[in-house]
Motif scaffolding. Structure first.
Motif: not given
Length: 474
Positions: A228-231, A267-277, A288-293
């Protein structure tokens, strides 16, 4: 984890004498200050326990007072020594090494051993207060939280403690997964900011393991609140129809059904990172990088303001490395005086070599303060794939995992991953042998019409679209 000794300090001893202190940083943040004699004592203990053949080279004693140049040389040698010990699969995991770091952390922060309350946050912001000792290590604190929540022992390994920073908008920046060599209470209090706190979150990637956790009432509630919080924070993308379905399930209290629906969402279960280069698809792009799956997902803003998106599968990464460099800071800005006594910022980069198309490997670089956290995510994905392929126990792996322990570094402080992985299916050939069958990775633009029905917590979001390689190609 990335160990460095970027600086030294001249400090006063108990008798008014002075000594050189070596500041050990983990992921660019001060962990502890130690003297040469303390590290020498650790080295002698390791050598006695494991033998000369295992222990890396240690800078020798000197009879006379060191010159500034010799202090700098010793700093570099000690840094390489600490990196080599940590990255050794035996030494880095040893209780001898980890207890040394925990004790040094406590002494550096001058926090006595005593019973204290510690608040651990859940994904929905609810706080669980546990009574611990300031000297309790990460596993002790995790078990205390599990006991307070009534989470069974066989499910504890599915969760980990993360150090996060909460932004003014309520967003979360994941700093790192708390390690076995640190004391959670000391780690969070030493930051001296209410923006930092410790959060409990699941520590696996494969959604197939959700079923194991959901069989328990507490495990179900933890997964439910995380979903719920990720959504709500926009990490999981939903359109209007999906949002209505989720809202209906939430109102009915249908937690399992809501999680099952969440598993089908982007993107269920992904960790989202802060904007970067990043330098992909061209140098200087905001991303914006996200990690998952088993992938790193890129949502790229090109120099011409066009938005594009693509994903990089961990099974197609031949290797990756984390590098750090010191950027001198003068009066709050980057200064041009390398070698000066000015304070330095640490610049972190994650670079991975990726199989883009048939017989074509390309390095992709991400510049981000969260580069090591990204690397830990990659390593844990690799761990899961290897355990799954070998038929091993995911529970044992989660309990014994050394939080993304990294492999040997070179002289540039680069940390390399294992070579490119086989497909998780043992009946298939290695990825390298299938290079002639691979299509290229491409980024497809995001149009306004596509994104109209998406509900998002960030202006950087849109309707994600990817054309390229999928696991079915393996």
């Amino acid at each position: 984890m990335h160990f460095s000794i970027p600086e030294t300090e001249v400090r006063s001893g108990e008798n008014g004498s002075t000594y050189v202190a070596y500041n050990i940083h983990v992921n660019g943040v001060l962990h502890c200050r130690v003297r040469y004699s303390q590290l020498l004592g650790l080295h002698e203990q390791i050598k006695k326990e494991y033998g000369n053949n295992v222990v890396p080279a240690f800078p020798p004693k000197r009879i006379f007072t060191l010159t500034p140049a010799e202090v700098e040389q010793r700093r570099e040698q000690l840094e390489k020594y600490m990196q080599a010990v940590r990255q050794d699969p035996i030494l880095g995991a040893s209780e001898m090494f980890n207890s040394f770091l925990r004790k040094a952390q406590q002494e550096t922060q001058q926090i006595p051993t005593e019973e204290v309350p510690l608040e651990i946050y859940l994904s929905n912001g609810h706080k669980v207060k546990v009574n611990i000792l300031t000297s309790d290590q990460t596993e002790d604190v995790l078990e205390a939280v599990a006991l307070k929540l009534d989470l069974p022992d066989d499910l504890v390994g599915y969760f980990s403690l993360f150090l996060v920073r909460e932004g003014v908008d309520g967003g979360l920046t994941f700093i790192r997964k708390l390690q076995e060599f640190e004391l959670p209470y000391v780690s969070v209090t030493s930051l001296r900011s209410s923006d930092f706190h410790i959060i409990l979150r699941k520590s696996y990637w494969d959604t197939a393991y959700d079923s194991n956790v959901m069989e328990n009432r507490v495990g179900l509630n933890l997964l439910y609140t995380q979903t719920v919080s990720d959504i709500e924070r926009g990490w999981i993308l939903v359109n209007k129809d999906q949002h209505r379905q989720l809202k209906s399930l939430q109102e009915k209290g249908s937690k399992k059904e809501l999680i099952r629906l969440g598993q089908t969402l982007k993107y269920f279960g992904y960790i989202k990172f802060d904007p970067c280069i990043t330098d992909f698809p061209e140098k200087g792009c905001h991303v914006i990088v996200s990690a998952g799956n088993n992938e790193l997902n890129f949502h790229v803003k090109l120099p011409n303001e066009q938005m594009k998106e693509g994903s990089f599968k961990v099974t197609r990464m031949r290797c990756w490395r984390v590098t750090s460099s010191q950027v001198p800071v003068v009066n709050g800005t980057a200064g041009p005086a390398p070698g000066s006594s000015a304070k330095c910022d640490v610049k972190l980069e994650l670079a991975f070599e990726y199989l883009m198309s048939k017989n074509r490997l390309q390095w992709v670089t991400i510049t981000s303060p969260q580069a090591i956290m990204m690397s830990i995510c990659l390593q844990s994905m690799v761990d899961e794939l290897m355990v799954k392929k070998s038929g091993g126990s995911i529970t044992k792996m989660l309990r014994k995992r050394h939080n993304g322990s990294l492999h040997r570094s070179d002289s540039q402080q680069a940390v390399k991953s294992p070579p490119i992985l086989d497909s998780p299916d043992s009946n298939r050939e290695q990825v390298v042998k299938l290079s002639t069958k691979l299509s290229s990775v491409s980024l497809r633009g995001i149009t306004a019409s596509n994104s109209a029905n998406d509900i998002s917590g960030s202006d950087f979001h849109g309707n994600y679209a990817f054309e390229g390689i999928g696991d079915d190609d393996l």
